[in-house]
Design an enzyme around this catalytic site. Structure first.
Site, PDB file in Angstrom:
ATOM      1  N   ALA A 113       0.808  -1.225   0.000  1.00  8.32           N
ATOM      2  CA  ALA A 113       0.000   0.000   0.000  1.00  8.32           C
ATOM      3  C   ALA A 113       0.834   1.264   0.000  1.00  8.32           C
ATOM      4  O   ALA A 113       0.341   2.333  -0.343  1.00  8.32           O
ATOM      5  CB  ALA A 113      -0.924  -0.002   1.220  1.00  8.32           C
ATOM      6  N   GLY A 119       0.431   1.889   9.041  1.00  7.91           N
ATOM      7  CA  GLY A 119       1.486   1.012   9.531  1.00  7.91           C
ATOM      8  C   GLY A 119       1.296  -0.420   9.062  1.00  7.91           C
ATOM      9  O   GLY A 119       0.217  -0.815   8.611  1.00  7.91           O
ATOM     10  N   GLY A 137      14.420  -2.776  11.644  1.00 10.57           N
ATOM     11  CA  GLY A 137      14.045  -3.195  12.981  1.00 10.57           C
ATOM     12  C   GLY A 137      15.052  -4.238  13.479  1.00 10.57           C
ATOM     13  O   GLY A 137      15.546  -5.053  12.701  1.00 10.57           O
ATOM     14  N   GLY A 152       5.743  -6.206  -0.671  1.00 11.95           N
ATOM     15  CA  GLY A 152       5.793  -5.993  -2.125  1.00 11.95           C
ATOM     16  C   GLY A 152       7.074  -5.365  -2.617  1.00 11.95           C
ATOM     17  O   GLY A 152       7.389  -5.453  -3.805  1.00 11.95           O
ATOM     18  N   ASP A 153       7.817  -4.732  -1.725  1.00 10.96           N
ATOM     19  CA  ASP A 153       9.056  -4.070  -2.171  1.00 10.96           C
ATOM     20  C   ASP A 153      10.300  -4.878  -1.827  1.00 10.96           C
ATOM     21  O   ASP A 153      11.409  -4.369  -1.850  1.00 10.96           O
ATOM     22  CB  ASP A 153       9.150  -2.654  -1.572  1.00 10.96           C
ATOM     23  CG  ASP A 153       9.298  -2.654  -0.052  1.00 10.96           C
ATOM     24  OD1 ASP A 153       9.174  -3.737   0.560  1.00 10.96           O
ATOM     25  OD2 ASP A 153       9.547  -1.570   0.511  1.00 10.96           O
ATOM     26  N   ARG A 170      10.367   7.841  -1.402  1.00 16.58           N
ATOM     27  CA  ARG A 170      11.770   8.053  -1.767  1.00 16.58           C
ATOM     28  C   ARG A 170      12.089   7.653  -3.218  1.00 16.58           C
ATOM     29  O   ARG A 170      13.181   7.912  -3.710  1.00 16.58           O
ATOM     30  CB  ARG A 170      12.692   7.313  -0.786  1.00 16.58           C
ATOM     31  CG  ARG A 170      12.748   8.024   0.572  1.00 16.58           C
ATOM     32  CD  ARG A 170      13.938   7.579   1.365  1.00 16.58           C
ATOM     33  NE  ARG A 170      13.727   6.268   1.963  1.00 16.58           N
ATOM     34  CZ  ARG A 170      14.714   5.422   2.281  1.00 16.58           C
ATOM     35  NH1 ARG A 170      15.963   5.730   2.028  1.00 16.58           N
ATOM     36  NH2 ARG A 170      14.433   4.274   2.840  1.00 16.58           N
ATOM     37  N   ALA A 215      15.389  -8.758 -49.275  1.00 18.42           N
ATOM     38  CA  ALA A 215      15.833  -7.582 -48.516  1.00 18.42           C
ATOM     39  C   ALA A 215      14.897  -6.403 -48.749  1.00 18.42           C
ATOM     40  O   ALA A 215      14.451  -6.166 -49.862  1.00 18.42           O
ATOM     41  CB  ALA A 215      17.244  -7.208 -48.937  1.00 18.42           C
TER      42      ALA A 215
END
Ligand code: UD1
Ligand code: CA
Length: 449
Positions: free
Chosen positions: A10, A80, A140, A104-105, A15, A362
């Site tokens: 989502a 989130g 994290g 997804g990333d 960036r 040709a």
């Protein structure tokens, strides 16, 4: 046991500095979303739910393009990762078996790694995929003792001591559907970002007596894309892997670092790929074909023993049967060339069918577009199309027919006929020297002025 997938997609990906949702940016000519879904689909999931927000319609379409059964739920506001997972509850909370959450990333997670996660579920209620980061940056951090996971702390919340930990969260999580949605429902947003962190489910699980574990993978698998520079680095990593796989599968790459593959490129054994060949989506090549340098191929099938290029462009809907030869500066679109057809040089074939062993001279052009509609050209077997023939479609050229070089063919040609459609030649004896003398005199007169 059955497995369902949630793919989080989502986010806007601010960036990337783009109008396009991040998960629709491409690696190997396929959206990041397809890469992310690929490993999960290898597990033959019961259901696939993509959580979409920014560009939701386009994201939902891309998901269905890759897997028709993929469902999409809307996360209108990105509150989130925990909130994102909760959006899938109406579809999945009563599913038997496990749910794996993918991002997804994050395109490079392998099916083998997902299998290890499922295996670890026999020992833990919640399993998280972690990795040892060379540069842990803003990931994290995992607070773990061996395989046992105590909690995940987000970078913003972490103390200096916690930030010194190099074991990081990939984002991939697995639990039973029942546990996952019960845990996610308990996640709050009192933290530095004011977001619902999916990562909080680990501590919540532990506090309620459930066990949590971590499975580790190579950092290369968890590579996440946030910027154009990371997209470019991921493209390089993807191409390096595809080149190695092609060579392992018995394909010769003359200059491997210059061959560019798509996610779905399939190439048979003993095919030789020359330098600077670019594969767009949906290309399949059988064994023993040769693709010479500088070809662009997309949406085409090339059969055994065919040779293509150098400098050829095969566009969607092109099918080359066995032993077809396509030479330099030839463009072919939506056309079927039967066995042994030769199209050697400087030609455009569009919306065309060519029968076996025909020769296309040709500079031949199928004039397939009248400015409004596309029309078909059908050429029979063993026909001979003379050089520089313009074939004004719709048109049928019979078996064994011949067109004179330089002809503009506007009518069907019966089998075995010769068709000549060009102005008749006229010779004027001695006239060339007379003309040149006149021109030279005119030039001299101009200089003298
Ligand atoms: C997340 C993890 C972090 C981990 C990192 C790995 C949390 C709270 N943190 O952080 O521990 O190290 O991934 O890359 O989970 N998304 C939504 N809806 C939202 C928010 C995010 O669909 O409301 C999607 C994004 O589109 C993206 C994925 O979830 O595909 C991850 O979101 P992102 O904001 O990049 O999480 P990180 O801050 O990187
Ligand atoms: Ca991220």
């Amino acid at each position: 046991m059955s497995v369902s997938l949630i793919v989080l997609a989502a986010g806007m990906g601010s960036r990337m500095n783009s109008e396009v949702p991040k998960v629709l940016h491409k690696i190997g000519a396929a959206p990041l979303l397809h890469h992310a879904m690929a490993a999960g689909i290898a597990l033959d999931p019961a259901r696939i739910v993509v959580v979409a927000g920014h560009g939701a319609e386009a994201v939902a379409k891309a998901a269905r393009d890759y897997e028709a059964s993929a469902e999409t739920v809307l996360q209108a506001q990105q509150l989130g990762t925990g909130h994102a997972v909760a959006q899938a509850a109406p579809l999945l909370e009563t599913m038997p078996g496990d749910v794996i959450v993918l991002y997804g990333d994050t395109p490079f997670i392998t099916a083998a790694t997902l299998e290890r996660i499922i295996e670890a579920r026999s020992r833990h209620s919640v399993v998280v995929l972690g990795f040892d980061a060379a540069d842990p940056g803003r990931y994290g951090r995992l607070i773990a003792q061996g395989e046992s996971l105590e909690r995940i702390v987000e970078f913003k919340e972490a103390t200096d001591e916690e930030r010194a930990i190099s074991l990081c969260n990939s984002g991939v999580v697995c639990a039973s559907a029942k546990d996952l949605f019960a845990l996610v429902a308990k996640v709050g947003n009192e933290n530095a970002s004011g977001e619902y962190y999916l990562t909080d489910i680990v501590a919540i699980a532990r506090a309620s007596g459930l066990s949590a574990g971590v499975v580790y993978c190579d950092e290369a698998e968890t590579l996440g894309i946030n910027t154009r520079a990371e997209l470019a680095a991921a493209e390089t990593a993807f191409q390096t892997r595809m080149r190695a796989e092609a060579m392992e599968n018995g394909v010769t790459l003359i200059a491997p670092e210059t061959a560019f593959f798509a996610l779905d490129t399939v190439i048979g054994r003993d095919t030789v790929i020359g330098p600077n060949v670019i594969f767009g989506p949906r290309v399949t090549i059988e064994s023993g074909a040769e693709i010479k340098g500088f070809c662009h191929l997309e949406g085409c099938h090339i059969s055994r023993g065919a040779s293509v290029g150098p400098f050829a462009r095969l566009r969607p809907g092109t099918e080359l049967a066995e032993d077809v030869h396509v030479g330099n500066f030839v463009e072919i679109k939506n056309s079927i060339l039967d066995e042994g057809v030769k199209v050697g040089h400087l030609t455009y074939l569009g919306d065309t069918q060519v029968g076996e062993f025909s020769n296309i001279g040709a500079g031949t052009v199928t004039c397939n577009y009248d400015g409004v509609m596309k029309h078909r050209t059908v050429i029979g077997k063993k026909a001979f199309i003379g050089s520089a023939t313009m074939l004004i479609a719709p048109l049928t050229i019979g078996d064994g027919a011949l067109t004179g070089s330089g002809s503009v063919i506007t009518q069907d040609v019966p089998a075995d006929a010769i068709a000549i459609g060009r102005a008749k030649q006229v010779n004027r004896p001695g006239l060339a020297s007379v003309l040149f003398a006149k021109l030279r005199a005119a030039k001299a007169a101009k200089k003298g002025q």
